[in-house]
Design a protein around this motif. Structure first.
Motif, PDB file in Angstrom:
ATOM      1  N   GLN A 210       0.819  -1.218   0.000  1.00  0.00           N
ATOM      2  CA  GLN A 210       0.000   0.000   0.000  1.00  0.00           C
ATOM      3  C   GLN A 210       0.849   1.263   0.000  1.00  0.00           C
ATOM      4  N   ILE A 211       2.030   1.203   0.621  1.00  0.00           N
ATOM      5  CA  ILE A 211       2.883   2.394   0.683  1.00  0.00           C
ATOM      6  C   ILE A 211       4.072   2.272  -0.278  1.00  0.00           C
ATOM      7  N   HIS A 212       3.959   1.322  -1.194  1.00  0.00           N
ATOM      8  CA  HIS A 212       4.925   1.171  -2.292  1.00  0.00           C
ATOM      9  C   HIS A 212       6.349   0.928  -1.784  1.00  0.00           C
ATOM     10  N   THR A 213       6.465  -0.054  -0.887  1.00  0.00           N
ATOM     11  CA  THR A 213       7.785  -0.461  -0.418  1.00  0.00           C
ATOM     12  C   THR A 213       7.775  -1.970  -0.204  1.00  0.00           C
ATOM     13  N   THR A 214       8.890  -2.505   0.236  1.00  0.00           N
ATOM     14  CA  THR A 214       8.975  -3.944   0.477  1.00  0.00           C
ATOM     15  C   THR A 214       8.710  -4.243   1.946  1.00  0.00           C
ATOM     16  N   TYR A 215       8.374  -5.486   2.206  1.00  0.00           N
ATOM     17  CA  TYR A 215       8.138  -5.910   3.586  1.00  0.00           C
ATOM     18  C   TYR A 215       9.402  -5.699   4.417  1.00  0.00           C
ATOM     19  N   LYS A 216      10.552  -6.047   3.857  1.00  0.00           N
ATOM     20  CA  LYS A 216      11.813  -5.918   4.586  1.00  0.00           C
ATOM     21  C   LYS A 216      12.082  -4.457   4.972  1.00  0.00           C
ATOM     22  N   THR A 217      11.866  -3.542   4.014  1.00  0.00           N
ATOM     23  CA  THR A 217      12.084  -2.121   4.292  1.00  0.00           C
ATOM     24  C   THR A 217      11.133  -1.623   5.369  1.00  0.00           C
ATOM     25  N   LEU A 218       9.850  -1.966   5.238  1.00  0.00           N
ATOM     26  CA  LEU A 218       8.856  -1.537   6.232  1.00  0.00           C
ATOM     27  C   LEU A 218       9.201  -2.086   7.613  1.00  0.00           C
ATOM     28  N   ASN A 219       9.613  -3.332   7.661  1.00  0.00           N
ATOM     29  CA  ASN A 219       9.957  -3.966   8.934  1.00  0.00           C
ATOM     30  C   ASN A 219      11.128  -3.256   9.606  1.00  0.00           C
ATOM     31  N   ASN A 220      12.142  -2.915   8.818  1.00  0.00           N
ATOM     32  CA  ASN A 220      13.312  -2.228   9.365  1.00  0.00           C
ATOM     33  C   ASN A 220      12.933  -0.854   9.924  1.00  0.00           C
ATOM     34  N   ILE A 221      12.071  -0.132   9.191  1.00  0.00           N
ATOM     35  CA  ILE A 221      11.642   1.193   9.642  1.00  0.00           C
ATOM     36  C   ILE A 221      10.879   1.089  10.959  1.00  0.00           C
ATOM     37  N   CYS A 222       9.985   0.116  11.040  1.00  0.00           N
ATOM     38  CA  CYS A 222       9.184  -0.057  12.254  1.00  0.00           C
ATOM     39  C   CYS A 222      10.063  -0.379  13.457  1.00  0.00           C
ATOM     40  N   LYS A 223      11.064  -1.238  13.244  1.00  0.00           N
ATOM     41  CA  LYS A 223      11.969  -1.594  14.345  1.00  0.00           C
ATOM     42  C   LYS A 223      12.769  -0.386  14.812  1.00  0.00           C
ATOM     43  N   LEU A 224      13.235   0.422  13.855  1.00  0.00           N
ATOM     44  CA  LEU A 224      13.987   1.624  14.211  1.00  0.00           C
ATOM     45  C   LEU A 224      13.127   2.607  15.000  1.00  0.00           C
ATOM     46  N   ALA A 225      11.877   2.737  14.590  1.00  0.00           N
ATOM     47  CA  ALA A 225      10.997   3.759  15.164  1.00  0.00           C
ATOM     48  C   ALA A 225      10.368   3.354  16.488  1.00  0.00           C
ATOM     49  N   THR A 226      10.012   2.088  16.633  1.00  0.00           N
ATOM     50  CA  THR A 226       9.227   1.675  17.799  1.00  0.00           C
ATOM     51  C   THR A 226       9.778   0.462  18.536  1.00  0.00           C
ATOM     52  N   GLY A 227      10.753  -0.218  17.949  1.00  0.00           N
ATOM     53  CA  GLY A 227      11.240  -1.447  18.564  1.00  0.00           C
ATOM     54  C   GLY A 227      10.358  -2.638  18.257  1.00  0.00           C
TER      55      GLY A 227
END
Length: 289
Positions: A210-227
């Protein structure tokens, strides 16, 4: 009972997107449209500063004991309620994402991320005497500049940035300065998408698309932002929404299962219990008074 949705009063602030109000004004206005001591959802950021007094502030149905020098952070979409039983004194800063965007465009400021989805997150910060005094001074300076004529928005932004950076330094566990601008944008889009679709979709791959990215990229961003992983963020957001419905409405388990896209009631109950260690009915009994 339904949860009131409280929006930001743009006309009152003359489109400034920032308002500071006395805490006492909230319990001295009998004709308010909603009771601040009852659960209500806000569409903006709130920073509640306690100058004196004590009580228990509820954020998403968890109570946090406050006293003089306490700061309580409430993020958009959270449900909270005040405790005025001891008539605490202080101020409440209300500001929108649009205000933060203006600040970011003019100066460096930490990003506000949905850390409240992590159960380890504590919205309350207790200040020592030195930082208590500095915080009060900055809030008063923001209020002074906001109310004089003509007000200079850039001065307000600089003062707000000084306050945000001071508080940011006192909460090192929530430091996410390593998010790039692009990552911050993707995180914002992901959270907005969750708000729209998490009641029916809990697939992290789908949200990544939906946000035009990969699962891996989204996962990394979420971990950086919220743990949390992307899937953990989705589950946390879903559970918070279910809890809100359980506490403030008369929705049945069957109705909630349907509303949140579960095939049957048993799967809904199993999902809720896996996340909370309680059944929906057990949680409802514990949190309904």
């Amino acid at each position: 009972m339904t949860i009131p949705n409280i929006g930001f009063n743009h006309e009152k602030t003359k489109q400034a997107e920032l308002e500071i109000i006395e805490l006492s004004n909230l319990y001295c206005r009998p004709n308010m449209e909603h009771d601040p001591q009852a659960p209500h959802r806000v569409s903006f950021f709130m920073l509640i500063y306690i100058k004196q007094g004590e009580g228990k502030h509820y954020v998403d149905f968890t109570g946090y004991d406050f006293k003089a020098g306490s700061l309580i952070f409430v993020q958009p979409d959270q449900v909270h309620s005040f405790d005025f039983s001891h008539q605490p004194q202080g101020k409440v800063l209300l500001f929108t994402q649009a205000f933060l965007d203006k600040v970011h465009a003019n100066m460096r400021l930490p990003n506000y991320t949905p850390t409240h989805l992590n159960q380890q997150h504590n919205p309350l910060l207790q200040l020592d005497n030195v930082n208590h005094a500095r915080t009060e001074t900055l809030i008063n300076e923001i209020l002074t500049e906001s109310t004089i004529e003509p007000s200079e928005p850039l001065i307000v932004m600089y003062l707000f940035s000084a306050l945000a950076l001071l508080l940011h330094r006192l909460r090192p566990a929530l430091s996410h300065d390593n998010l790039s601008t692009d990552q911050s944008l993707k995180l914002s889009k992901f959270f907005s998408s969750m708000q729209q679709h998490a009641h029916k979709v809990r697939d992290a791959n789908w949200f990544a698309g939906q946000i035009h990215t990969t699962y891996k990229t989204l996962n990394n961003i979420c971990k950086l932002a919220t743990g949390l992983t992307a899937k953990q963020m989705i589950d946390a957001y879903t559970i918070i929404e279910i809890k809100r419905r359980l506490v403030v409405s008369n929705a049945t388990t069957q109705q909630l299962a349907n509303d949140f896209g579960f095939d049957d009631t048993s799967n809904f109950v199993k999902y809720f219990k896996n996340q909370t260690q309680l059944t929906p009915s057990q949680f409802s009994k514990l949190n309904t008074h």
